[in-house]
Design an enzyme around this catalytic site. Sequence first.
Site, PDB file in Angstrom:
ATOM      1  CB  SER A  14      38.044  31.347  55.240  1.00  0.00           C
ATOM      2  OG  SER A  14      37.647  32.398  56.104  1.00  0.00           O
ATOM      3  CG  LEU A  15      43.645  33.329  57.165  1.00  0.00           C
ATOM      4  CD1 LEU A  15      44.537  34.485  56.758  1.00  0.00           C
ATOM      5  CD2 LEU A  15      44.443  32.268  57.916  1.00  0.00           C
ATOM      6  CB  SER A  16      36.703  34.331  58.789  1.00  0.00           C
ATOM      7  OG  SER A  16      36.921  35.266  57.786  1.00  0.00           O
ATOM      8  CE  LYS A  65      33.293  39.781  50.022  1.00  0.00           C
ATOM      9  NZ  LYS A  65      34.384  40.719  50.243  1.00  0.00           N
ATOM     10  CG  ASN A  86      31.722  42.005  54.682  1.00  0.00           C
ATOM     11  OD1 ASN A  86      30.820  42.587  55.283  1.00  0.00           O
ATOM     12  ND2 ASN A  86      32.990  42.166  54.994  1.00  0.00           N
ATOM     13  N   GLY A 128      35.773  47.435  40.146  1.00  0.00           N
ATOM     14  CA  GLY A 128      34.897  46.274  40.330  1.00  0.00           C
ATOM     15  C   GLY A 128      34.228  46.299  41.694  1.00  0.00           C
ATOM     16  N   GLY A 129      33.822  45.122  42.158  1.00  0.00           N
ATOM     17  CA  GLY A 129      33.102  45.006  43.425  1.00  0.00           C
ATOM     18  C   GLY A 129      33.905  45.511  44.615  1.00  0.00           C
ATOM     19  CB  ALA A 130      37.442  45.114  45.596  1.00  0.00           C
ATOM     20  CG  ASN A 150      38.362  49.597  35.711  1.00  0.00           C
ATOM     21  OD1 ASN A 150      39.066  48.853  36.395  1.00  0.00           O
ATOM     22  ND2 ASN A 150      37.348  49.158  34.983  1.00  0.00           N
TER      23      ASN A 150
HETATM   24  P1  ATR Z   1      36.376  42.409  42.528  1.00  0.00           P
HETATM   25  O1  ATR Z   1      35.105  42.009  43.195  1.00  0.00           O
HETATM   26  O2  ATR Z   1      37.618  41.752  43.084  1.00  0.00           O
HETATM   27  O3  ATR Z   1      36.539  43.894  42.420  1.00  0.00           O
HETATM   28  P2  ATR Z   1      35.579  42.354  39.792  1.00  0.00           P
HETATM   29  O4  ATR Z   1      34.285  43.001  40.142  1.00  0.00           O
HETATM   30  O5  ATR Z   1      35.582  41.231  38.809  1.00  0.00           O
HETATM   31  O6  ATR Z   1      36.295  41.786  41.059  1.00  0.00           O
HETATM   32  O7  ATR Z   1      36.588  43.491  39.287  1.00  0.00           O
HETATM   33  C1  ATR Z   1      37.904  43.227  38.951  1.00  0.00           C
HETATM   34  C2  ATR Z   1      38.620  44.567  38.701  1.00  0.00           C
HETATM   35  O8  ATR Z   1      40.011  44.304  38.455  1.00  0.00           O
HETATM   36  C3  ATR Z   1      38.128  45.331  37.487  1.00  0.00           C
HETATM   37  O9  ATR Z   1      38.253  46.701  37.722  1.00  0.00           O
HETATM   38  C4  ATR Z   1      39.098  44.847  36.391  1.00  0.00           C
HETATM   39  O10 ATR Z   1      39.217  45.733  35.303  1.00  0.00           O
HETATM   40  P3  ATR Z   1      38.142  45.686  34.089  1.00  0.00           P
HETATM   41  O11 ATR Z   1      36.897  46.357  34.603  1.00  0.00           O
HETATM   42  O12 ATR Z   1      38.780  46.396  32.976  1.00  0.00           O
HETATM   43  O13 ATR Z   1      37.924  44.203  33.805  1.00  0.00           O
HETATM   44  C5  ATR Z   1      40.381  44.842  37.182  1.00  0.00           C
HETATM   45  N1  ATR Z   1      41.439  43.983  36.603  1.00  0.00           N
HETATM   46  C6  ATR Z   1      41.526  42.637  36.653  1.00  0.00           C
HETATM   47  N2  ATR Z   1      42.675  42.210  36.064  1.00  0.00           N
HETATM   48  C7  ATR Z   1      43.331  43.318  35.635  1.00  0.00           C
HETATM   49  C8  ATR Z   1      44.572  43.555  34.974  1.00  0.00           C
HETATM   50  N3  ATR Z   1      45.387  42.540  34.623  1.00  0.00           N
HETATM   51  N4  ATR Z   1      44.926  44.848  34.722  1.00  0.00           N
HETATM   52  C9  ATR Z   1      44.129  45.860  35.074  1.00  0.00           C
HETATM   53  N5  ATR Z   1      42.938  45.710  35.720  1.00  0.00           N
HETATM   54  C10 ATR Z   1      42.544  44.457  35.987  1.00  0.00           C
END
Ligand code: ATR
Length: 270
Positions: A14-16, A65, A86, A128-130, A150
């Site tokens: 972490s760079l925080s 988170k 966060n 996803g979460g981000a 997605n």
């Molecule tokens: P984060 O908190 O980083 O968003 P996450 O909630 O696990 O992590 O979500 C990861 C996201 O990256 C998802 O949208 C995932 O797609 P899926 O919902 O189909 O799993 C996407 N993702 C991860 N690896 C991928 C890949 N190689 N190609 C396309 N999408 C990918």
Amino acid sequence: MKKYAVIGNPVHHSLSPMIHAQFAEQFGLSISYEKILSPLGGFAKDSMDFIVSGGLGFNITLPYKVNAYEFCSKLTLNAEVAGAVNTIKVERNEIIGDNTDGIGLVNDFKNNLQQSFEGKEVLIIGAGGATQGILKPILDCNPEKILLANRTKEKSLKLSQKFSKYGKVCGFGLNQIKAKSVDIVINATSASLDGKMPEITGGVAQGAFCYDLMYGVETPFMKWAKENSASKVSDGLGMLVEQAASSFTFWHSKTPDTKEVIKLIRAKVD
Ligand code: ATR
């Protein structure tokens, strides 16, 4: 000395601490900011121990988170909508959770990259979460629309429905995205972590501003964007510093200058 920290697993990278030390120096504030490695299942206990020891605030990084969201007694609107926290501030018997990731992204676009979302067509890859953390702050900037693509289409459909009350968001599967170019492409998948690239048609990048939430290395997405005639390509290092700046403001009610800190962190990671 006022105590702050970042809690995560892993957390050694972490760079925080360095970023917050720089911000504190700008105002002559005397603070400590430590890294707390919390074992899986240990987030609530480690957070409470830190608070009991006098901790006034902390950042939360992966994978905690959502745990932090559940841990708080009060949430800001951004945290509520993101479903994740966060930044935590301890204040008069309340544990207040915020999410500064989306504001960090928007401020990086505005302050450092001279990019506006207003009236733009924005493609976000990943649901996803981000993505959940950045959607509302981007929609608050009045883009023309957000295309949310997605790999697992059901997730982008669900998210787009959830956020449609804040603006125009349409959910798609990755393979449904046409070659037509958009204004901005944001990679919010975790694919870069695995050195991978989401499978998407290159045509969308042509003339677009392409941004990866990851930082520190040129990701496969950034290479793809350059090869497919993006107008400009950026990693997410500015977002890292800007989200820290928003956390700093949440704790200290002071707005730090980010420009020099971004330069310093860039020199550190490159
Ligand atoms: P984060 O908190 O980083 O968003 P996450 O909630 O696990 O992590 O979500 C990861 C996201 O990256 C998802 O949208 C995932 O797609 P899926 O919902 O189909 O799993 C996407 N993702 C991860 N690896 C991928 C890949 N190689 N190609 C396309 N999408 C990918």
